[in-house]
Design a protein around this motif. Structure first.
Motif, mmCIF file in Angstrom:
data_model
loop_
_atom_site.group_PDB
_atom_site.id
_atom_site.type_symbol
_atom_site.label_atom_id
_atom_site.label_comp_id
_atom_site.label_asym_id
_atom_site.label_seq_id
_atom_site.Cartn_x
_atom_site.Cartn_y
_atom_site.Cartn_z
ATOM 1 N N TYR A 1 46.325 49.258 21.056
ATOM 2 C CA TYR A 1 47.055 50.521 21.034
ATOM 3 C C TYR A 1 47.616 50.897 22.398
ATOM 4 N N GLY A 2 47.378 50.025 23.387
ATOM 5 C CA GLY A 2 47.891 50.306 24.719
ATOM 6 C C GLY A 2 46.970 51.140 25.586
ATOM 7 N N LEU A 3 45.754 51.399 25.111
ATOM 8 C CA LEU A 3 44.785 52.123 25.936
ATOM 9 C C LEU A 3 44.257 51.180 27.010
ATOM 10 N N THR A 4 44.004 51.735 28.184
ATOM 11 C CA THR A 4 43.591 50.906 29.314
ATOM 12 C C THR A 4 42.278 51.394 29.914
ATOM 13 N N ASN A 5 41.588 50.468 30.567
ATOM 14 C CA ASN A 5 40.384 50.806 31.297
ATOM 15 C C ASN A 5 40.282 49.861 32.482
ATOM 16 N N TYR A 6 39.656 50.346 33.572
ATOM 17 C CA TYR A 6 39.623 49.588 34.817
ATOM 18 C C TYR A 6 38.234 49.583 35.440
ATOM 19 N N ALA A 7 37.964 48.532 36.176
ATOM 20 C CA ALA A 7 36.766 48.518 37.009
ATOM 21 C C ALA A 7 36.927 49.559 38.104
ATOM 22 N N ASP A 8 35.825 50.170 38.490
ATOM 23 C CA ASP A 8 35.879 51.218 39.515
ATOM 24 C C ASP A 8 36.537 50.721 40.799
ATOM 25 N N ALA A 9 36.321 49.454 41.138
ATOM 26 C CA ALA A 9 36.823 48.915 42.402
ATOM 27 C C ALA A 9 38.342 48.857 42.472
ATOM 28 N N VAL A 10 39.013 48.900 41.314
ATOM 29 C CA VAL A 10 40.466 48.753 41.322
ATOM 30 C C VAL A 10 41.193 49.982 40.788
ATOM 31 N N LYS A 11 40.461 50.987 40.336
ATOM 32 C CA LYS A 11 41.100 52.194 39.801
ATOM 33 C C LYS A 11 42.019 52.828 40.841
ATOM 34 N N GLY A 12 43.214 53.182 40.391
ATOM 35 C CA GLY A 12 44.187 53.808 41.274
ATOM 36 C C GLY A 12 45.023 52.816 42.060
ATOM 37 N N ARG A 13 44.652 51.531 42.021
ATOM 38 C CA ARG A 13 45.417 50.508 42.752
ATOM 39 C C ARG A 13 46.049 49.484 41.815
ATOM 40 N N PHE A 14 45.365 49.178 40.716
ATOM 41 C CA PHE A 14 45.843 48.167 39.776
ATOM 42 C C PHE A 14 46.301 48.844 38.486
ATOM 43 N N THR A 15 47.307 48.229 37.847
ATOM 44 C CA THR A 15 47.791 48.720 36.558
ATOM 45 C C THR A 15 47.977 47.541 35.607
ATOM 46 N N ILE A 16 47.341 47.633 34.452
ATOM 47 C CA ILE A 16 47.509 46.612 33.422
ATOM 48 C C ILE A 16 48.495 47.128 32.388
ATOM 49 N N SER A 17 49.331 46.229 31.882
ATOM 50 C CA SER A 17 50.286 46.623 30.848
ATOM 51 C C SER A 17 50.540 45.425 29.940
ATOM 52 N N ARG A 18 51.120 45.724 28.774
ATOM 53 C CA ARG A 18 51.425 44.649 27.843
ATOM 54 C C ARG A 18 52.808 44.848 27.252
ATOM 55 N N ASP A 19 53.447 43.728 26.954
ATOM 56 C CA ASP A 19 54.751 43.723 26.291
ATOM 57 C C ASP A 19 54.592 42.860 25.045
ATOM 58 N N ASN A 20 54.404 43.504 23.902
ATOM 59 C CA ASN A 20 54.142 42.739 22.681
ATOM 60 C C ASN A 20 55.334 41.875 22.282
ATOM 61 N N ALA A 21 56.541 42.323 22.565
ATOM 62 C CA ALA A 21 57.729 41.535 22.219
ATOM 63 C C ALA A 21 57.770 40.218 22.988
ATOM 64 N N LYS A 22 57.235 40.231 24.208
ATOM 65 C CA LYS A 22 57.218 39.022 25.039
ATOM 66 C C LYS A 22 55.856 38.332 25.015
ATOM 67 N N THR A 23 54.929 38.825 24.230
ATOM 68 C CA THR A 23 53.532 38.334 24.168
ATOM 69 C C THR A 23 52.989 38.095 25.575
ATOM 70 N N THR A 24 53.154 39.092 26.409
ATOM 71 C CA THR A 24 52.799 38.974 27.837
ATOM 72 C C THR A 24 52.050 40.214 28.285
ATOM 73 N N ILE A 25 51.055 39.986 29.132
ATOM 74 C CA ILE A 25 50.441 41.109 29.839
ATOM 75 C C ILE A 25 50.674 40.940 31.330
ATOM 76 N N TYR A 26 50.549 42.046 32.028
ATOM 77 C CA TYR A 26 50.784 42.071 33.468
ATOM 78 C C TYR A 26 49.626 42.775 34.169
ATOM 79 N N LEU A 27 49.469 42.437 35.431
ATOM 80 C CA LEU A 27 48.552 43.173 36.275
ATOM 81 C C LEU A 27 49.275 43.452 37.584
ATOM 82 N N GLN A 28 49.702 44.691 37.745
ATOM 83 C CA GLN A 28 50.332 45.115 38.990
ATOM 84 C C GLN A 28 49.231 45.512 39.962
ATOM 85 N N MET A 29 49.175 44.829 41.095
ATOM 86 C CA MET A 29 48.123 45.060 42.075
ATOM 87 C C MET A 29 48.743 45.585 43.361
#
Length: 115
Positions: free
Chosen positions: A54-82
């Motif tokens: 559903y696009g809900l996200t959760n993060y390890a405490d060590a990376v909260k506020g710095r990393f962003t996970i996202s998904r593109d279902n049309a491209k069957t791809t996920i990303y991690l912006q660090m």
């Protein structure tokens, strides 16, 4: 089994940014919970971030506020912006897919944060 291929790792200076990508095979991607894990030298593999179907996200405490996970279902791809990378983020980063009680892993991509 879901086939996963990561890319985007490399060497970056402290404070810099990288974006990891993970392309998944198969037609079940939109029903699959996707995650990023990492394994630092001498340490066990740890969960970094997860994105649900559903696009809900959760993060390890060590990376909260710095990393962003996202998904593109049309491209069957996920990303991690660090962003604001630190030497402690140095690790092999793995993409993971969880579907019907089965977990698949990518081959990993190395991220090194060093001046």
């Amino acid at each position: 089994q879901v086939q996963l291929v990561e890319s985007g790792g490399g060497l970056v200076q402290p404070g810099g940014s990288l974006r990891l990508s993970c392309v998944a095979s198969g037609s079940i991607f939109s029903d699959t919970v996707m995650s990023w894990y990492r394994r630092a030298p001498g340490r066990e593999r740890e969960l970094v971030a997860v994105v649900t179907t559903y696009g809900l996200t959760n993060y390890a405490d060590a990376v909260k506020g710095r990393f962003t996970i996202s998904r593109d279902n049309a491209k069957t791809t996920i990303y991690l912006q660090m962003n604001s990378l630190e030497p402690g983020d140095t690790a092999v980063y793995y993409c993971s897919a969880y579907y019907r009680s089965a977990r698949s892993w990518g081959q990993g991509t190395q991220v090194t944060v060093s001046s």
